[in-house]
Write an enzyme that holds these catalytic residues in place. Structure first.
Site, PDB file in Angstrom:
ATOM      1  N   PRO A  70       0.825  -1.216   0.000  1.00  0.00           N
ATOM      2  CA  PRO A  70       0.000   0.000   0.000  1.00  0.00           C
ATOM      3  C   PRO A  70       0.853   1.256   0.000  1.00  0.00           C
ATOM      4  O   PRO A  70       1.974   1.252   0.500  1.00  0.00           O
ATOM      5  CB  PRO A  70      -0.792  -0.109   1.318  1.00  0.00           C
ATOM      6  CG  PRO A  70      -0.041  -1.067   2.166  1.00  0.00           C
ATOM      7  CD  PRO A  70       0.730  -1.972   1.247  1.00  0.00           C
ATOM      8  N   ASP A  71       0.299   2.345  -0.586  1.00  0.00           N
ATOM      9  CA  ASP A  71       1.003   3.628  -0.450  1.00  0.00           C
ATOM     10  C   ASP A  71       0.596   4.256   0.879  1.00  0.00           C
ATOM     11  O   ASP A  71       0.042   3.569   1.756  1.00  0.00           O
ATOM     12  CB  ASP A  71       0.757   4.531  -1.670  1.00  0.00           C
ATOM     13  CG  ASP A  71      -0.675   5.019  -1.778  1.00  0.00           C
ATOM     14  OD1 ASP A  71      -1.481   4.759  -0.851  1.00  0.00           O
ATOM     15  OD2 ASP A  71      -1.002   5.672  -2.789  1.00  0.00           O
ATOM     16  N   PHE A  72       0.898   5.532   1.075  1.00  0.00           N
ATOM     17  CA  PHE A  72       0.618   6.157   2.371  1.00  0.00           C
ATOM     18  C   PHE A  72      -0.692   6.933   2.383  1.00  0.00           C
ATOM     19  O   PHE A  72      -1.473   6.842   3.318  1.00  0.00           O
ATOM     20  CB  PHE A  72       1.780   7.095   2.765  1.00  0.00           C
ATOM     21  CG  PHE A  72       3.021   6.333   3.080  1.00  0.00           C
ATOM     22  CD1 PHE A  72       3.241   5.846   4.351  1.00  0.00           C
ATOM     23  CD2 PHE A  72       3.949   6.044   2.099  1.00  0.00           C
ATOM     24  CE1 PHE A  72       4.366   5.102   4.653  1.00  0.00           C
ATOM     25  CE2 PHE A  72       5.077   5.307   2.372  1.00  0.00           C
ATOM     26  CZ  PHE A  72       5.294   4.833   3.650  1.00  0.00           C
ATOM     27  N   ARG A  73      -0.951   7.704   1.312  1.00  0.00           N
ATOM     28  CA  ARG A  73      -2.008   8.713   1.389  1.00  0.00           C
ATOM     29  C   ARG A  73      -3.227   8.426   0.534  1.00  0.00           C
ATOM     30  O   ARG A  73      -4.149   9.246   0.514  1.00  0.00           O
ATOM     31  CB  ARG A  73      -1.418  10.095   1.042  1.00  0.00           C
ATOM     32  CG  ARG A  73      -0.372  10.533   2.048  1.00  0.00           C
ATOM     33  CD  ARG A  73       0.233  11.896   1.803  1.00  0.00           C
ATOM     34  NE  ARG A  73       1.164  12.209   2.878  1.00  0.00           N
ATOM     35  CZ  ARG A  73       2.409  11.739   2.942  1.00  0.00           C
ATOM     36  NH1 ARG A  73       2.879  10.957   1.986  1.00  0.00           N
ATOM     37  NH2 ARG A  73       3.188  12.051   3.970  1.00  0.00           N
ATOM     38  N   ASN A 113      11.043   5.018  -1.238  1.00  0.00           N
ATOM     39  CA  ASN A 113      10.523   3.731  -0.779  1.00  0.00           C
ATOM     40  C   ASN A 113      11.536   2.981   0.079  1.00  0.00           C
ATOM     41  O   ASN A 113      12.743   3.094  -0.122  1.00  0.00           O
ATOM     42  CB  ASN A 113      10.093   2.879  -1.976  1.00  0.00           C
ATOM     43  CG  ASN A 113       8.973   3.559  -2.753  1.00  0.00           C
ATOM     44  OD1 ASN A 113       8.329   4.466  -2.230  1.00  0.00           O
ATOM     45  ND2 ASN A 113       8.747   3.138  -3.979  1.00  0.00           N
ATOM     46  N   ASP A 165      11.019  -0.393   0.562  1.00  0.00           N
ATOM     47  CA  ASP A 165      10.705  -1.799   0.312  1.00  0.00           C
ATOM     48  C   ASP A 165      11.839  -2.559  -0.361  1.00  0.00           C
ATOM     49  O   ASP A 165      11.761  -3.785  -0.537  1.00  0.00           O
ATOM     50  CB  ASP A 165       9.419  -1.912  -0.525  1.00  0.00           C
ATOM     51  CG  ASP A 165       9.453  -1.057  -1.796  1.00  0.00           C
ATOM     52  OD1 ASP A 165      10.527  -0.950  -2.425  1.00  0.00           O
ATOM     53  OD2 ASP A 165       8.412  -0.484  -2.164  1.00  0.00           O
ATOM     54  N   HIS A 202      14.822   8.013   1.853  1.00  0.00           N
ATOM     55  CA  HIS A 202      14.180   7.836   3.158  1.00  0.00           C
ATOM     56  C   HIS A 202      14.712   6.608   3.886  1.00  0.00           C
ATOM     57  O   HIS A 202      14.039   6.039   4.748  1.00  0.00           O
ATOM     58  CB  HIS A 202      12.656   7.789   3.002  1.00  0.00           C
ATOM     59  CG  HIS A 202      12.082   9.129   2.621  1.00  0.00           C
ATOM     60  ND1 HIS A 202      10.765   9.335   2.319  1.00  0.00           N
ATOM     61  CD2 HIS A 202      12.681  10.352   2.521  1.00  0.00           C
ATOM     62  CE1 HIS A 202      10.562  10.623   2.023  1.00  0.00           C
ATOM     63  NE2 HIS A 202      11.712  11.255   2.143  1.00  0.00           N
ATOM     64  N   GLY A 257       4.609   7.913  -9.183  1.00  0.00           N
ATOM     65  CA  GLY A 257       3.997   7.316  -7.997  1.00  0.00           C
ATOM     66  C   GLY A 257       4.332   7.991  -6.685  1.00  0.00           C
ATOM     67  O   GLY A 257       4.572   7.324  -5.685  1.00  0.00           O
TER      68      GLY A 257
HETATM   69  P1  OAD Z   1       1.982   8.815  -1.048  1.00  0.00           P
HETATM   70  O1  OAD Z   1       1.056   7.753  -0.550  1.00  0.00           O
HETATM   71  O2  OAD Z   1       1.960  10.123  -0.369  1.00  0.00           O
HETATM   72  O3  OAD Z   1       1.681   9.089  -2.599  1.00  0.00           O
HETATM   73  C1  OAD Z   1       1.559   8.046  -3.526  1.00  0.00           C
HETATM   74  C2  OAD Z   1       1.121   8.642  -4.863  1.00  0.00           C
HETATM   75  O4  OAD Z   1       1.096   7.597  -5.825  1.00  0.00           O
HETATM   76  C3  OAD Z   1      -0.267   9.266  -4.833  1.00  0.00           C
HETATM   77  O5  OAD Z   1      -0.284  10.449  -5.598  1.00  0.00           O
HETATM   78  C4  OAD Z   1      -1.148   8.176  -5.480  1.00  0.00           C
HETATM   79  O6  OAD Z   1      -2.264   8.705  -6.153  1.00  0.00           O
HETATM   80  C5  OAD Z   1      -0.165   7.577  -6.467  1.00  0.00           C
HETATM   81  N1  OAD Z   1      -0.428   6.165  -6.790  1.00  0.00           N
HETATM   82  C6  OAD Z   1      -0.605   5.130  -5.938  1.00  0.00           C
HETATM   83  N2  OAD Z   1      -0.767   3.972  -6.600  1.00  0.00           N
HETATM   84  C7  OAD Z   1      -0.698   4.281  -7.923  1.00  0.00           C
HETATM   85  C8  OAD Z   1      -0.790   3.515  -9.121  1.00  0.00           C
HETATM   86  N3  OAD Z   1      -0.992   2.204  -9.117  1.00  0.00           N
HETATM   87  N4  OAD Z   1      -0.688   4.181 -10.294  1.00  0.00           N
HETATM   88  C9  OAD Z   1      -0.471   5.518 -10.335  1.00  0.00           C
HETATM   89  N5  OAD Z   1      -0.370   6.283  -9.235  1.00  0.00           N
HETATM   90  C10 OAD Z   1      -0.468   5.680  -8.045  1.00  0.00           C
HETATM   91  O7  OAD Z   1       3.426   8.157  -1.069  1.00  0.00           O
HETATM   92  P2  OAD Z   1       4.833   8.924  -1.145  1.00  0.00           P
HETATM   93  O8  OAD Z   1       4.757  10.092  -2.056  1.00  0.00           O
HETATM   94  O9  OAD Z   1       5.853   7.897  -1.409  1.00  0.00           O
HETATM   95  O10 OAD Z   1       7.890   8.699   4.476  1.00  0.00           O
HETATM   96  O11 OAD Z   1       4.996   9.437   0.350  1.00  0.00           O
HETATM   97  C11 OAD Z   1       6.157  10.141   0.710  1.00  0.00           C
HETATM   98  C12 OAD Z   1       6.597   9.783   2.102  1.00  0.00           C
HETATM   99  O12 OAD Z   1       5.512   9.966   2.991  1.00  0.00           O
HETATM  100  C13 OAD Z   1       6.992   8.338   2.288  1.00  0.00           C
HETATM  101  O13 OAD Z   1       8.335   8.066   1.921  1.00  0.00           O
HETATM  102  C14 OAD Z   1       6.787   8.127   3.754  1.00  0.00           C
HETATM  103  C15 OAD Z   1       5.529   8.939   4.003  1.00  0.00           C
HETATM  104  O14 OAD Z   1       5.464   9.558   5.230  1.00  0.00           O
HETATM  105  C16 OAD Z   1       8.425   7.989   5.487  1.00  0.00           C
HETATM  106  O15 OAD Z   1       7.988   6.946   5.841  1.00  0.00           O
HETATM  107  C17 OAD Z   1       9.602   8.589   6.107  1.00  0.00           C
END
Ligand code: OAD
Ligand code: ZN
Length: 296
Positions: free
Chosen positions: A51-54, A125, A127, A144, A216
């Site tokens: 999963p992503d974060f937001r 990332n 991972d 990170h 991403g």
């Molecule tokens: P986010 O979850 O903030 O953003 C992920 C982005 O990818 C969003 O704009 C989603 O819409 C997009 N996305 C997800 N899945 C997708 C897919 N299959 N195709 C296209 N777009 C997709 O994640 P990060 O930007 O990585 O820090 O977050 C930055 C940092 O915030 C992370 O490194 C983490 C967190 O706090 C730490 O843990 C220190």
């Protein structure tokens, strides 16, 4: 220091209309560009099952209710961790590399490297999938941090990452024998400095970049996101993401050669690879590496 600040609009910048097309960008990538910089975030790995974060619903930050955190980002906040490290160690058991595999989008970046065009891959990332996909150490910046090393949060003494991992999976905490601080994997928390390598590489790379590809990421976390906005304004920038982020797509952006592929990352990479003429090669490579036939 890692922090989340609102995007600073470049208010003094002039407004240019974007005329650069995906077709033109793809042609330049195939024939000319040699120093491509790629910036990635958690969206790169969602097709691998992480999963992503937001993202609403599926994002990590929307699924932490059981920890009763003051706010979701406290999970990765060094000040909160000093008071209560248990939520992070609990989540860390799920986040540890080992269960997931790189996907087509990782292999697209690998292909850039194999063609001698990848100047640097900056990843947020943790991972480890970039390494697994074959990105070389000197090209990769794990901005990170990583689970592959561990240290004391107070005196920074290094510890064996395998022992720290064993402790975490045994529900115990490694305590520093030098200062009694807590030992954790070297993941960069809010309130901690990014690795020096991030600044060192950014300083030299921004002078050489002939294409920036952002994939991403929400570009919400600084200083990582800053890298997308410090290139000369005529540098071509390509965003591959479900949504427009940062200064992409805003009318007052000073960047004159932005291209946005607003799509799922796999479909976006496919589209790009087809435009560049690398699709057959990328498909073959991904099929071989993943043992799964990628559909055309
Ligand atoms: P986010 O979850 O903030 O953003 C992920 C982005 O990818 C969003 O704009 C989603 O819409 C997009 N996305 C997800 N899945 C997708 C897919 N299959 N195709 C296209 N777009 C997709 O994640 P990060 O930007 O990585 O820090 O977050 C930055 C940092 O915030 C992370 O490194 C983490 C967190 O706090 C730490 O843990 C220190
Ligand atoms: Zn210590």
């Amino acid at each position: 220091m890692l922090k989340k600040i609102p995007f600073l609009l470049l208010l003094q910048a002039r407004c240019f209309s974007t005329k650069f097309t995906l077709k033109e960008l793809a042609g330049q990538l195939r024939d000319n560009y040699k120093n491509v910089v790629v910036m990635v975030g958690a969206g790169l790995s969602t097709p691998s099952g992480i999963p992503d974060f937001r993202s609403p619903d599926s994002g990590v930050y929307n699924n932490l209710q059981k920890y009763n955190l003051p706010r979701p980002e406290a999970m990765f906040d060094i000040h909160y961790f000093q008071k209560n490290p248990l939520p992070f160690f609990d989540l860390a058991r799920e986040l540890y590399p080992g269960r997931y595999k790189p996907n087509l989008a990782h292999y697209f970046i690998y292909l850039l490297q194999q063609k001698g065009k990848l100047l640097r891959l900056y990843t947020q990332n943790i991972d480890g999938l970039e390494r697994l996909a074959g990105i070389k150490e000197d090209i990769l910046v794990e901005a990170h941090g990583t689970f592959s090393t561990a240290s004391c949060i107070k005196c920074k003494k290094k510890y064996d990452p395998d022992e720290v991992k064993r402790d975490i999976f045994n529900n115990s905490i490694t305590i520093c024998d030098h200062c009694q601080g807590i030992v954790k994997p070297d993941i960069v928390f809010f309130g901690e400095e990014l690795p020096k390598r991030f600044d060192d590489c950014a300083d030299s790379d921004t002078k050489k970049t002939d294409l920036l590809i952002v994939m991403g990421t929400s570009l919400e976390v600084y200083p990582f996101a800053w890298l997308a906005d410090v290139l000369p304004f005529n540098t071509p920038r390509l965003l591959l993401n479900r949504e427009e982020v940062g200064s992409f797509g805003i009318s007052i952006s000073p960047y004159t050669a932005d291209v946005v592929i607003k799509n799922d990352i796999i479909d976006g990479v496919k589209l790009l690879a087809k435009e560049v003429g690398w699709w057959d090669e990328l498909k073959l490579l991904t099929d071989e590496k993943t043992n799964i036939n990628v559909p055309d």
